[in-house]
Structure formats: C-alpha cells, structure tokens
Write a protein that holds these residues in place. Structure first.
Motif, PDB file in Angstrom:
ATOM      1  N   TYR A  31      -0.749   2.559 -12.337  1.00 10.37           N
ATOM      2  CA  TYR A  31      -1.301   1.727 -11.267  1.00 10.37           C
ATOM      3  C   TYR A  31      -0.599   0.383 -11.321  1.00 10.37           C
ATOM      4  CZ  TYR A  31      -4.841   5.330 -10.851  1.00 10.37           C
ATOM      5  OH  TYR A  31      -5.478   6.536 -10.661  1.00 10.37           O
ATOM      6  N   GLY A  32      -0.243  -0.158 -10.171  1.00 10.12           N
ATOM      7  CA  GLY A  32       0.565  -1.376 -10.173  1.00 10.12           C
ATOM      8  C   GLY A  32      -0.139  -2.568  -9.573  1.00 10.12           C
TER       9      GLY A  32
ATOM     10  N   ARG B 144      -6.151  -4.194  -2.141  1.00  6.77           N
ATOM     11  CA  ARG B 144      -6.548  -3.442  -3.327  1.00  6.77           C
ATOM     12  C   ARG B 144      -7.581  -2.376  -2.948  1.00  6.77           C
ATOM     13  NH1 ARG B 144      -8.907  -7.189  -6.053  1.00  6.77           N
ATOM     14  NH2 ARG B 144      -7.112  -7.942  -7.218  1.00  6.77           N
ATOM     15  N   PHE B 145      -8.572  -2.783  -2.158  1.00  2.00           N
ATOM     16  CA  PHE B 145      -9.591  -1.811  -1.782  1.00  2.00           C
ATOM     17  C   PHE B 145      -9.054  -0.774  -0.807  1.00  2.00           C
ATOM     18  CE2 PHE B 145     -12.689  -5.030  -3.323  1.00  2.00           C
ATOM     19  CZ  PHE B 145     -13.279  -4.222  -4.257  1.00  2.00           C
ATOM     20  N   ALA B 146      -8.059  -1.147  -0.020  1.00  2.00           N
ATOM     21  CA  ALA B 146      -7.517  -0.192   0.949  1.00  2.00           C
ATOM     22  C   ALA B 146      -6.829   0.965   0.239  1.00  2.00           C
ATOM     23  CB  ALA B 146      -6.542  -0.886   1.896  1.00  2.00           C
ATOM     24  N   ASP B 147      -6.003   0.680  -0.767  1.00  2.00           N
ATOM     25  CA  ASP B 147      -5.217   1.768  -1.374  1.00  2.00           C
ATOM     26  C   ASP B 147      -4.623   1.418  -2.731  1.00  2.00           C
ATOM     27  OD1 ASP B 147      -3.214   0.007  -0.628  1.00  2.00           O
ATOM     28  OD2 ASP B 147      -2.643   1.133   1.146  1.00  2.00           O
ATOM     29  N   LEU B 148      -5.055   0.318  -3.349  1.00  2.00           N
ATOM     30  CA  LEU B 148      -4.531  -0.130  -4.652  1.00  2.00           C
ATOM     31  C   LEU B 148      -3.063  -0.525  -4.614  1.00  2.00           C
ATOM     32  CD1 LEU B 148      -6.152   2.438  -7.175  1.00  2.00           C
ATOM     33  CD2 LEU B 148      -7.062   0.240  -6.440  1.00  2.00           C
TER      34      LEU B 148
ATOM     35  N   PRO C 176       0.207   7.788 -10.805  1.00  2.00           N
ATOM     36  CA  PRO C 176      -0.560   6.989  -9.836  1.00  2.00           C
ATOM     37  C   PRO C 176       0.352   6.231  -8.870  1.00  2.00           C
ATOM     38  CG  PRO C 176      -1.409   6.660 -12.056  1.00  2.00           C
ATOM     39  CD  PRO C 176      -0.136   7.437 -12.196  1.00  2.00           C
ATOM     40  N   ALA C 177       1.545   5.848  -9.335  1.00  4.07           N
ATOM     41  CA  ALA C 177       2.437   5.033  -8.503  1.00  4.07           C
ATOM     42  C   ALA C 177       2.899   5.768  -7.250  1.00  4.07           C
ATOM     43  CB  ALA C 177       3.658   4.589  -9.315  1.00  4.07           C
ATOM     44  N   LEU C 178       2.732   7.094  -7.204  1.00  2.00           N
ATOM     45  CA  LEU C 178       3.111   7.821  -5.976  1.00  2.00           C
ATOM     46  C   LEU C 178       2.124   7.553  -4.848  1.00  2.00           C
ATOM     47  CD1 LEU C 178       4.196  11.302  -7.397  1.00  2.00           C
ATOM     48  CD2 LEU C 178       5.677   9.450  -6.634  1.00  2.00           C
ATOM     49  N   ARG C 179       0.897   7.202  -5.197  1.00  2.00           N
ATOM     50  CA  ARG C 179      -0.150   6.911  -4.199  1.00  2.00           C
ATOM     51  C   ARG C 179      -0.271   8.041  -3.163  1.00  2.00           C
ATOM     52  NH1 ARG C 179      -2.779   5.517  -6.587  1.00  2.00           N
ATOM     53  NH2 ARG C 179      -4.274   4.648  -5.151  1.00  2.00           N
TER      54      ARG C 179
ATOM     55  N   HIS D 257     -15.292   0.206  -5.079  1.00  2.00           N
ATOM     56  CA  HIS D 257     -14.800   0.603  -3.751  1.00  2.00           C
ATOM     57  C   HIS D 257     -15.954   0.852  -2.788  1.00  2.00           C
ATOM     58  CE1 HIS D 257     -10.366   0.990  -3.933  1.00  2.00           C
ATOM     59  NE2 HIS D 257     -10.622   0.909  -5.220  1.00  2.00           N
TER      60      HIS D 257
ATOM     61  N   ALA E 116       3.000   2.653  -2.608  1.00  8.46           N
ATOM     62  CA  ALA E 116       3.707   3.503  -3.565  1.00  8.46           C
ATOM     63  C   ALA E 116       4.911   2.744  -4.126  1.00  8.46           C
ATOM     64  CB  ALA E 116       4.165   4.794  -2.893  1.00  8.46           C
TER      65      ALA E 116
ATOM     66  N   THR F 244     -12.611   4.397   0.194  1.00  7.52           N
ATOM     67  CA  THR F 244     -12.770   3.319   1.160  1.00  7.52           C
ATOM     68  C   THR F 244     -12.898   3.868   2.581  1.00  7.52           C
ATOM     69  OG1 THR F 244     -11.694   1.689  -0.243  1.00  7.52           O
ATOM     70  CG2 THR F 244     -11.665   1.257   2.113  1.00  7.52           C
TER      71      THR F 244
ATOM     72  N   PRO G 298      -1.438  -4.757  -6.829  1.00  6.52           N
ATOM     73  CA  PRO G 298      -1.755  -4.451  -5.427  1.00  6.52           C
ATOM     74  C   PRO G 298      -0.927  -5.271  -4.443  1.00  6.52           C
ATOM     75  CG  PRO G 298      -3.570  -5.647  -6.480  1.00  6.52           C
ATOM     76  CD  PRO G 298      -2.599  -5.266  -7.558  1.00  6.52           C
ATOM     77  N   ARG G 299      -0.327  -6.370  -4.898  1.00  3.64           N
ATOM     78  CA  ARG G 299       0.509  -7.183  -4.009  1.00  3.64           C
ATOM     79  C   ARG G 299       1.855  -6.530  -3.733  1.00  3.64           C
ATOM     80  NH1 ARG G 299       0.789 -12.626  -7.253  1.00  3.64           N
ATOM     81  NH2 ARG G 299       1.107 -11.061  -8.885  1.00  3.64           N
TER      82      ARG G 299
ATOM     83  N   ASP H  86      -7.312  -8.795  -2.085  1.00  8.22           N
ATOM     84  CA  ASP H  86      -8.500  -7.979  -2.363  1.00  8.22           C
ATOM     85  C   ASP H  86      -8.625  -6.850  -1.341  1.00  8.22           C
ATOM     86  OD1 ASP H  86      -9.216  -9.499  -4.533  1.00  8.22           O
ATOM     87  OD2 ASP H  86     -10.695 -10.705  -3.468  1.00  8.22           O
TER      88      ASP H  86
ATOM     89  N   ARG I 249      -4.546  -5.141 -16.619  1.00  8.16           N
ATOM     90  CA  ARG I 249      -3.196  -4.593 -16.551  1.00  8.16           C
ATOM     91  C   ARG I 249      -2.166  -5.664 -16.874  1.00  8.16           C
ATOM     92  NH1 ARG I 249      -3.035  -3.304 -11.423  1.00  8.16           N
ATOM     93  NH2 ARG I 249      -4.580  -1.715 -11.838  1.00  8.16           N
TER      94      ARG I 249
END
Lengths: 501, 501
Positions: free
Chosen positions: B175-176, B368-372, A346-349, A243, B375, A216, B178-179, B365, A134
């Motif tokens: 998708y953004g 990222r695994f929790a929810d990417l 996707p950004a809405l999560r 995951h 929002a 997860t 994760p930080r 990490d 990305r």
C-alpha cells in the motif's frame, strides 16, 4: 443567442510558427540580433523561479531551434553560456540538464514528518494512521495485510502486459466501460468459479480499485438506499470501519467467538447489513463454517439483510480444506468483494465486486462518477495473467513461502513470547497473539506496539481493531518478511514486552 | 472477555495434505480405488454448472496430482475420459482446455443493448449517456475528447514500464502514499513547470484517476465545506456538470462569449466557485486572455471565490502562442486539474490536482477513502516517460497529426456543410460548428446527431453541453480519426442535415 456566439470564424489557418511550450517562449519578444541573449535570460529566469528545477532536462538544441524558428547556433550559444555559469551541464547523449539553480526549486518530496512511536500508536487512531505508520522507519515490518512482495512475478507480469499491449485496438485506449474491461471480467468470472465456487456472469462483475473502493462505493449506495449502519465484526478491520464511517454509516460491533461472528448478537442488533470476513476472519483467523454459517444464512433469509463478504485472503490456506464463499450459496443477499492485493500486490489496486441485483446498476453509476472505471492496461495484463495459469502458479509459490514464514513466526513466538496465545494460523498472511490478563500484568497493546517500533519493529496493536474492551494483543503479518526477519522481529517484541511489565 | 477468545491455540501444525483449491476438491470424498471416477465426476459437475466454462484451462496433471496427493495416472485418466466425451481437449504445451460444456457457462460479456439513434440522442441525456453512445456501433467516431490513440507510444511505454519494474523495491508493491508515487509527483511538477508555467512543490500535488476523479473528490470536499453550487461555463462540458451534480452541487450557467466566460455574469451569480476551461474553452474553443482574464482574477481576489481550472488540452495548439495557466498567476485561489488523457490516452486514468492550501489535506483524505491511491506501476512508468523526454516527443508527434486532421476537417466542413460556422480551431482536439437560425430551418441538433449515427457517424450535439437555449450545433473530434475518415464522416453529416431540413 448573442452571448453564445463564441469567437471568430477562423476559416483561413495562418501558417504561423507554433512557438514552443518550453517556458512559453515567444520569439517576438526577442530583440533583433540578440536572440541568444534573450533565450539565456529566459532560461535563467526559469532557473531562478523554480520552473526549471535541478535534474530537469532541456529540449535538444535541434528541437528547440526548430520550434522557435531560429538557427540551432542561437540555442547552442544560450545553453553554452548557462553551462559556463554552472547552471547547466552537457551530458552527451543524455542531453543538457539543470545542475544548479540560483533559487529554491521543486525537489524530491520530503518524507512525511513522522511522530514518535508513542504518539503514532495512539489508543484512538485517526484516518491518517496507516499512512503515518507506513511512513515510520523500521528495520522489520510485521504489519499485516500484504503477501510476499519480493515474490511478485515481475517478468511474467511484464510479459502479460506486453502481450496485452500488442493486442490492443486503438479504441481500447479511449474511455472505456466503467464496469471494467470485458476480458478481465471474464477472467475473474473464471477465477472465482475455479477457486471460490462462485458462479457469475462477467456482466454482473464490477472491476474496482481494490476492496477499499468497494467499501466506499457500496457505502455511498447503501446510504442512498436509506441504510445508516453496517454491523462489523469485533474485533474487525479498523481500516474497513474507517471507510464505512466516512460514508456516514455507523458500524455497530458484533462479537466474534471461536465459531465466528455471533449471529445471535447480529440478529439482536437489528442491523440491515453486515460486513464479514468468513473465510479467515480478520484479525482472529476464525473460519465461519458448520452450524454458525447456516445460522448466518438464516439471518440473511429471515431479515432480508445484506452480507458484505470481504473474501480478502481465502486462497491462502495451509492446514485445512477450502471454504466455499458465502456468495456461492446465497447469491441474492451477498455482496462479494475480492481483489489481487493479497494474491499479487496491493499496489496494483485491482479488485472486483459481485453485488446482488438490487445494487448492481447503482454501483456501476457510483464507479463511473468515482473515476470512469479502472485503467485498462493493468486490467488486460491481469486478464492475460489469470487466463494463462500464471496466477495459480503464483499462488502455489506464495503458499510455500508463506507456510515457511508462518512456521518461523510460530516458532519464534514459542521462544520469545511463551505466554502469548496464538490465533488463526491455519490460513492467511498474518496471525494474532493475545496476552492473558493476569493481575499486575495489565498493559496497553498500543504501548507494546510503540515499544516495538522504538526497537525498529512495526506491528499493529490488536486494540486498534477492537471497538469494545479486549485483551491486549498484536496482529503480526508474516507473509512479507523472511524467516530471519521474523525471528529477529519477534525477539524484539519479546524484549519490548519484558521492558513494559 | 469471553466472546473474544477466538479459536484454539494451534501450536502443533499438522502436516496434512493441503488439498486443492481447484474445484474445492477434497480427496477424502473419493471412494477407495475409484479416484479417477470421482475426479471425472467432479469435473463433469463443474462443467455442467458453469464453474468450468468453455475456454478455461485445467491444472497440469502433474500439478493437480501433487496437490491432491494422488498418482499422476489418476488425473490423466480422468482428463482422458472427459476428452473422449468431447468436453475437454489436449492442446499439447497449451494444456488441457474446456471445449464443450453440457450446460450454460460464463461467456464473454455481451455488448450492452444499444438503443436506436433517436433514443440515444435524447434532449435530456442521463448519467449513462456517454456509455450508451460509446457502446453504439459506428463506422466513424467523431466524438470529442480523445487524442490520436493509434499514435499511443506502445513500445516506449513498455520500455518505461520495464525500467520502472526493474527498479522497484518490494515495498513499493505494498500500500502506498495516497497522494501518489513520489517519482511521479516530481515528474509532474517538472512537467507543469516547463509546459504550463506553474511552480509547485511535488508534496502539493495529488495524483488522481483523471480529471473525472478530481471533480468528484473536489465536489465532495466543497460540499463538506458548505458550498452548494459551482458555476459552470455555458456551453460547457455535460460530463463535468454530471460529476458536480452527483456531488449534490448545483451548476448555475455563466455565458461564454468571444472573449471567454462572462465575468460580470459570474459576479452577479454570487457563486462561491466556478469551473473553467481557460486555455481552450470546451466546447467553443475560446481562449481566456487579456482584459477578461484580468477581470476574472479580480473576481477571485474580491470575492474570495475558487477557480477550478480544468486545463484539459492546453498543450495542443497550432496557430497561437501558449497561454499560461491561471494557476501560475493566482495559486491561492485556483485549484488546477490536469491529466494525461489528452496527451497519451484516457485509458491510463492518470491525472493530477494542485489545490489551494485550504483544500489540500481534505482532498488527500478523500482520495485515500476513494481508493487508497492510484496503482503504482503505471505511475512509475509515466514518471519515467515524462522525465526521459518521451512525453515531449509524443506531444510533438500528436501536434503534427492533429494539425493535419484539423485541416482535413475544416476543408470537409467547407465542402459539405458550407452554411456552418466553425469555432475554436486554433488549438485542441475538436472543433464546434453551429448553424445560424433562419426562419424555416430550425432543427434540433440531437436529431442531426441521431441522423448522422444512422449513417454510421458518431458526433455529439452541442445542445448536450448547453444549459440554456442555444443555436443548434455539433461538437466534432478530429484527433482520433484519419483525414479520410474525417472527410467521409463530415460528408455523411452533410447528407444527414439536408435530409432533416
């Protein structure tokens, strides 16, 4: 107990000046008659050590003077001195802002250092690979997995949000139900009833932060329940596999053929659970229907196995009739996962999961511990958006765009990659191409993806999504790019391929 | 490989009618000349089996006719028949909606069944206890942990969101990072620099879904690193303890006295990490400063121990000077956690964590695994809100409200609970009262909380937050209730107490 006698009894509340949180200024430190000096010195120190970075805005003079309990002239004079030094600038109604700091300060986050294309597309990608891809710069992004984001209904979304905010009770802004806002659970129940043939009580639904979170949470819950492996389709989503692996679950591969997942292989694997994309297999695009579907339902019934149904893009179809969700025919053994990532952004999560009764409560516990539940305002906006019919309107718009883009991609492939075989075009947001293995023309698709990126085009190599040896191929998203970008991008892939062979 | 030959090569895209996702209608099932009949029958079946619940809206006749490829009259006639049957109603511009279903349908989620007060306030509360208390009905809610939610700046928030949406690039909706969004990480870096004396690079910050998520992510990371226990303050937050326990971490108690956490006890415990609320200890309100603070920093330095600093309400103070964050003086050994839950609203689910370098990447990490990642839209709105000065304005407003409410609560306690000792009033959103143990007047504070709830007032018993025996007490939130509610609520607690003794 003595040690639990916490602090003095402060019944009399002295009306002391509250001071200011701004730089933790404490007026009692200021020398008599030198308050402006002192204030300017404190601000200068904050500029020097980075607490006041360039671009930050200072409190209004009136406000800071009020908080410190000094006359406004004290603050104005301090600011003026720093303006003369070139550290601050007055911006009229924009306030006083920091324009130059004598020391390193917090700056806008740097772009992550991006490895060169050949390092990015390693044959064995790590957990950060999607972030790295990305972050890579490209002229044209044909990565799969996103809808036409330029078509996101900004105005309608803001309207829905305004309505939702207008109707909120104050208590809705506190900690909420970890299962999600009741209004959204109801709207999702309606949506999946209308569009996916699923009948669900809103109380059975759990709102989550997208299907990534579903995997997860469910992975944790399954592991706690003694499950050690979840079978996955091969080829199948690399991200989903990562995951599950993160939850200490093995992901044994089960082959996918032209009818869908090979249920005989699944049965032979002895796996207690399987993750599937039945409506539009990722990445091949095969639809699971007919005899194979029946066979799968028999497997679940006979073995007591769990089917995790990732219904990721079922609403996007062009040349075929809709396929009802597995969940609609076998509720007791199917954990259904949906989201708005492919419908809106996707950004809405935001996603939802409809688990079999056995796992419902433990999933709610897992969600509570994960984050106490999704944010409320976007949930209420989405509920509003779904119940008003805007969501169906958006889906119709997307279908028109996506169909046009898909056609453009098929046309471009025919022109620039005439030897490629195209798969899974009747629905979805992406297609897959494979290259027949001819003697002397074998190549690694990671190399092709790297070569394409070197020409400014982002794609995903099919081998990333395959656990077992597989013909080279690419997974190409068409939904988020214009027909012109698609034509250019596919042409660049063609050039990259000819350069490789 | 043969099994990986997925599907036919569909180069020629037939221009078939796409059909409709609405009820998965397939026109080919309709008898010749009986399309309206067929459609009405299909809709009636959907009404009967709950797929079309009361309140749902049908597609516009024009739209459905277009999708099915029939004349509009076919749809109009089908709808008309169902209107005559009393199942549907035409609402003019509001469309056609379901008003009566012949069978059970998805209904609004029921309120959770709430146990009676004495069962709710059990001495050993389970993981769902806060949800259960939240679901209980009460006239007045004096639970701690939320600011004045009625003061949430709805209009300013919507303005910030509108601006953020207007400036978005389409790719921001994918998708953004994760930080978290770079703009918010920068705004938070500025905020904690200005208000908490912390210098941080935005790239060091991780945006999370509130401090609850920080605790769970950090708990996972610490466990993976071999940590098996995180010492906690006693009394200290029950919720925080539950989150750590969920991550398989023990939470040995360390006493809190009038100076703060007992560092000698912490040292003796041998714990490798400790969770603290130094700016305003929860629930006692003690501030960690002076010698005790120095002692703690020595502990971290000598033992290499980790301090998890939950800075949950540091910005809310009334009668004292600000206390800089521990993180501002010992970055290498402090994991700093903040959020907007006490500044704006818990329902936003936005927080941040600033970890020591050792844990930074593994926390990313875990996120990222929790929810990417969180929002994006609320992050951008918050960034806008923070950088424009609105956040400071809101904080000033809250301070005025909260101070008035705190004074009202102290006054009411003096009147209705004259024997109670009041703790921690100089800052925060709550205060704690304890009752001296006199012979013959011992009682369980869980019983008092239950008795208060029976009178319509929600409070938390202090014993929930204590691991070791402790004087009975209550934790009382004042920030989210009006002075009148506070006076009535405390009066009801007084009556409940007299009834118990």
């Amino acid at each position: 107990m003595d040690r639990s006698n916490p602090g003095a009894v402060d019944r009399s509340i002295p009306a002391v000046a509250a001071g200011s949180d701004f730089l933790h200024l404490a007026l009692e430190e200021a020398p008599l008659g030198g308050k402006s000096d002192w204030l300017a010195r404190r601000i200068r120190a904050a500029l020097a050590d980075g607490r006041l970075p360039v671009g930050s805005r200072l409190p209004a003079t009136r406000v800071l003077a009020g908080e410190l309990g000094v006359s406004r002239g004290v603050v104005t004079e301090a600011y003026q001195r720093l303006i003369e030094d070139g550290h601050l600038a007055g911006r009229g109604r924009g306030g006083t802002v920091v324009v130059g700091a004598p020391a390193p300060a917090a700056t806008a986050p740097a772009r992550a250092t991006v490895p060169p294309p050949h390092a990015l597309f390693a044959p064995a990608p790590g957990v950060g690979v999607f972030d790295a891809v990305r972050a890579a710069r490209a002229r044209i992004d044909l990565s799969p997995g996103v809808p036409d984001l330029a078509a996101f209904p900004r105005a309608a979304w803001l309207r829905a949000e305004r309505r939702a905010v207008g109707r909120l009770a104050a208590s809705d802004l506190g900690y909420g139900d970890p299962r999600g806002a009741p209004a959204l659970r109801l709207a999702v129940a309606h949506w999946i009833a209308r569009n996916r043939g699923i009948r669900a009580d809103p109380d059975e639904l759990l709102i989550v932060s997208g299907t990534a979170q579903t995997l997860t949470l469910l992975g944790q819950v399954l592991y706690e329940d003694g499950v050690r492996a979840v079978a996955v389709e091969d080829p199948g989503s690399l991200g989903a596999r990562q995951h599950l692996n993160h939850c200490r679950l093995d992901t044994p591969p089960v082959a996918v053929d032209s009818e869908g997942v090979r249920v005989d292989e699944l049965r032979a694997s002895g796996a207690a659970a399987v993750l599937l994309t039945p409506a539009h297999q990722f990445p091949t695009g095969v639809v699971l229907r007919g005899a194979r579907r029946t066979e799968l339902l028999h497997w679940a019934h006979d073995s007591g196995g769990l089917i995790v149904e990732d219904d990721y893009d079922a609403e996007h179809r062009y040349d075929r009739t809709p396929v009802p969700a597995l969940r609609s025919v076998l509720a007791g053994r199917v954990c259904y996962a949906g989201s708005v990532s492919k419908l809106l952004a996707p950004a809405l999560r935001i996603g939802w999961v409809l688990a079999p009764p056995k796992y419902r409560d433990v999933l709610v516990d897992a969600k509570r511990f994960a984050d106490l539940g999704n944010a409320v305002l976007p949930q209420l906006a989405l509920a509003q958006f779904m119940e008003s019919g805007e969501m169906e309107r958006q889906l119709r718009l997307l279908r028109r765009h996506h169909r046009r883009r898909r056609d453009a991609m098929i046309e471009a492939i025919r022109t620039h990659l005439p030897d490629a075989t195209v798969h899974g075009t009747a629905a979805g947001l992406h297609l897959t191409i494979t290259f027949e293995s001819k003697s002397g023309t074998d190549f690694a698709d990671t190399g092709l993806a790297a070569a394409a990126l070197a020409r400014g085009v982002k794609v995903q190599p099919l081998s990333w999504h395959a656990q077992r040896p597989h013909r080279p191929g690419l997974v190409l998203g068409y939904a988020a790019s214009t027909p012109t970008e698609i034509a250019e991008g596919v042409a660049a892939i063609g050039e990259s391929l000819r350069q490789l062979l």
